[in-house]
Scaffold this active site. Structure first.
Site, mmCIF file in Angstrom:
data_model
loop_
_atom_site.group_PDB
_atom_site.id
_atom_site.type_symbol
_atom_site.label_atom_id
_atom_site.label_comp_id
_atom_site.label_asym_id
_atom_site.label_seq_id
_atom_site.Cartn_x
_atom_site.Cartn_y
_atom_site.Cartn_z
ATOM 1 C CB ALA A 172 5.127 -9.975 -20.657
ATOM 2 C CD GLU A 196 0.545 -0.761 -9.914
ATOM 3 O OE1 GLU A 196 0.237 -1.565 -10.813
ATOM 4 O OE2 GLU A 196 -0.172 0.184 -9.576
#
EC number: 3.5.4.13
Length: 193
Positions: free
Chosen positions: A114, A138
């Site tokens: 992230a 996703e």
């Protein structure tokens, strides 16, 4: 209350929870099990569609999805998938997971990824009771640089939460379960709603 590492190992030993291949003990930490990236991907094709009317007639939604989604891409060993800034792609976990009707799972992306701009799951991080199959990821690259994603790399962590009792309608018994037993990077089936 989420399962701790000892309970995750016990549920795996007892066969109440299945993760195939079974993760080594080094990948079961605190309250999570690390999962790896599989080798199946799906992207959006270059297209001229102005939009997809998600609440339009089902046949039109289905046709639009067929126009914009690529066929499944299976990477050979050793190759990388490149996700460019602003791109969305689907992929799958290497591991297949089977949950009993009294357990819900949660997928979280890795903080280290992230911090490079990689979102591992855009919104759908719950794994329903009764689920069986690989978990679709996703991916979205919100960073400034292309990211090379290689099958087998650590991509996220699963945690598990017992329910107050077995679900009356677990995923594997629902007639409307659109993604039952998925093994690949299955495109959206919103037209089946």
């Amino acid at each position: 209350m989420r399962l701790c590492d000892r309970d995750i190992e016990a549920w795996l030993d007892e066969g109440r929870l299945s993760i195939t291949p079974r993760p080594p003990v080094e990948r079961i930490n605190g309250a999570t099990v690390d999962v790896r990236l599989g080798n199946k991907f799906r992207t959006f094709r270059g297209h001229t569609a102005a939009f997809i009317d998600l609440s339009g007639p089902k046949d039109e939604v289905s046709a639009a999805l067929d126009r914009v989604m690529s066929d499944e891409i299976v990477l050979p060993d050793g190759e990388a998938f490149y996700l460019h800034p602003g791109e969305l792609a689907l992929a799958v976990t290497f591991e297949s997971v089977t949950l009993p009707p009294d357990l819900v799972g949660w997928l979280d992306g890795r903080s280290s990824l992230a911090r490079l701009g990689l979102m591992v799951h855009v919104t759908a991080h719950r794994i329903d009771p009764g689920w069986s199959g690989c978990i679709v990821l996703e991916f979205y690259n919100s960073g400034k640089l292309p990211l090379a994603l290689r099958p087998g790399m650590l991509i996220g962590a699963l945690s598990f939460e017992p329910l107050s009792g077995p679900a009356a309608r677990p995923y594997n018994r629902r007639q409307d379960a659109k993604y039952r037993d998925q093994q690949g990077a299955v495109a959206s089936r919103i037209d089946k709603d």
